[in-house]
Design an enzyme around this catalytic site. Structure first.
Site, PDB file in Angstrom:
ATOM      1  N   SER A 124     -23.769   2.234  30.445  1.00 27.52           N
ATOM      2  CA  SER A 124     -22.404   2.097  30.959  1.00 27.52           C
ATOM      3  C   SER A 124     -22.027   3.271  31.850  1.00 27.52           C
ATOM      4  CB  SER A 124     -21.425   2.019  29.780  1.00 27.52           C
ATOM      5  OG  SER A 124     -20.092   2.163  30.223  1.00 27.52           O
ATOM      6  N   TYR A 148     -18.219   6.226  21.991  1.00 20.02           N
ATOM      7  CA  TYR A 148     -18.950   5.067  22.548  1.00 20.02           C
ATOM      8  C   TYR A 148     -19.807   5.522  23.735  1.00 20.02           C
ATOM      9  CZ  TYR A 148     -19.790   1.243  25.742  1.00 20.02           C
ATOM     10  OH  TYR A 148     -20.395   0.380  26.615  1.00 20.02           O
ATOM     11  N   LYS A 152     -24.128   5.806  24.357  1.00 22.97           N
ATOM     12  CA  LYS A 152     -24.898   5.289  25.501  1.00 22.97           C
ATOM     13  C   LYS A 152     -25.735   6.407  26.120  1.00 22.97           C
ATOM     14  CE  LYS A 152     -23.510   0.968  25.607  1.00 22.97           C
ATOM     15  NZ  LYS A 152     -24.451  -0.133  25.350  1.00 22.97           N
TER      16      LYS A 152
END
Ligand code: WQD
Length: 332
Positions: A124, A148, A152
């Site tokens: 992302s 989050y 990644k």
């Protein structure tokens, strides 16, 4: 080729399933149904004419993954399975590290033991954090603002170290900007649980009357109209990027690559609202609200690397994104 899609019934995974199958690949989906509905499988069957192979299970079940890799004679893996709500990750970081990082390590261990060493990873643009320059290229520093985003980035580091340790691995991490829209059949699309966090599904639910009005989080950013600017990319363009990434894995020497998947164009919240009203012929009522914690003013991609190395470029317009989103939202 036989391609295993972890999280393949989710928003991105289901669209990638369509383009892979249409490109002649045999798709096998592994999904724990945590964040999607089993009905997606029937809808994929309607689009494709036959149902992709589906196994209900979790990537953290290493024995199950090993049996799938062997039984289905998997050639490569596309890894979508993971939790993706930024706000939730701040509240429940351990759940995110256990699911996203732990789940990936378990998947990679199963792949290693079965000698399956080609993987496309769903990363992302959130790994970049606050932009130091725009457009963002893959060399931009990474400094994710949320757990989050950290998961990644840590997974990217694990993949890079794995490729360095054993050059028979072929790995590509795709950094998604803002995927929106739906397959033009209107049979699959984004189905967030509860109240959407993201702009496009929120706008579409206001347009359909499911939600009363949109809150625009801030209109005094340093942007042309003061509202947040993002690089929205049609989910089908994103999905086609995955077919190009798979071809890249088979046709290039590099063991580990990172590619941005974005359009290179940024659009503001107000621009999206105006276009959605035009496309849906519905009024999108909104009010200006306070800025959302963690939001940045503008974020959009430099997608040249994918254009050069994967011969991939997004081609669908923002209007097409809105049209396909509205057809999905108003499917009845
Ligand atoms: C877009 C713009 C908001 C909702 C997130 C994740 C990122 C990625 C994509 C997974 C911003 C504004 C939004 C609303 C608003 N997901 N907005 N009212 O924050 O760019 O990225 O989704 O990889 O990791 O961070 O997307 O759609 O939430 O916001 O005004 O009700 O819309 O402020 O400017 P974002 P978004």
């Amino acid at each position: 080729m036989n391609i295993l899609l972890t999280g393949g019934l989710g928003y991105i995974g289901s669209h990638v399933t369509v383009v892979l199958a249409e490109a002649g690949h045999h798709v096998i989906i592994l999904d724990n149904l945590h964040n999607c509905k089993i009905e997606v499988l029937d809808r994929l069957a309607k689009i494709l004419g036959n149902s992709p192979a589906f196994i209900q299970g979790d990537v953290r079940n290493q024995l199950l993954v090993e049996s799938v890799l062997k039984d289905q004679k998997i050639d490569a893996v596309m890894h979508f399975a993971g939790l993706k709500a930024v706000g939730e990750s701040v509240q429940k970081p351990l759940m995110y590290y256990e699911n996203n990082v732990g789940g990936t390590i378990s998947l990679l261990q199963a792949m290693k033991s079965c000698q399956v060493k080609k993987i496309v990873f769903s990363s992302s643009a959130t790994v970049y954090g606050i932009p130091q320059y725009l457009p963002l290229d893959e060399k931009h520093p990474t400094n994710p603002e949320s757990p989050y985003g950290q998961t990644k980035l840590q997974i990217e580091a694990i993949l890079q170290d794995l490729a360095r340790s054993d050059q028979s691995w072929k790995i590509i991490a795709l950094r998604y900007f803002n995927p929106v829209g739906a397959h033009e059949s209107g049979l699959i699309g984004e189905e967030p649980n509860g109240i959407p966090n993201n702009l496009m599904p929120y706008i579409s639910q206001v347009a359909s009357g499911l939600l009363p009005k949109l809150k625009i989080f801030g209109n005094d950013y340093e942007t042309p109209d003061g509202t947040g600017v993002r690089d929205y990319i049609h989910v089908m363009d994103l999905a086609e990027g995955h077919v190009c990434a798979l071809n890249y894995l088979y046709n290039n020497e590099s063991e580990f690559s990172i590619m941005n998947l974005g359009t290179g164009a940024g659009y503001s919240v107000l621009e999206l609202v105006k276009l959605y009203q035009k496309v849906s012929s519905r009024k999108i009522t909104y009010e200006i609200a306070a800025k959302r914690a963690g939001d940045i003013a503008a974020c959009y991609a430099n997608a040249d690397k994918a254009a050069v190395h994967m011969v991939w470029k997004a081609k669908r317009s923002l209007e097409k994104m809105c049209e396909d989103s509205w057809r999905w939202q108003s499917r009845g």
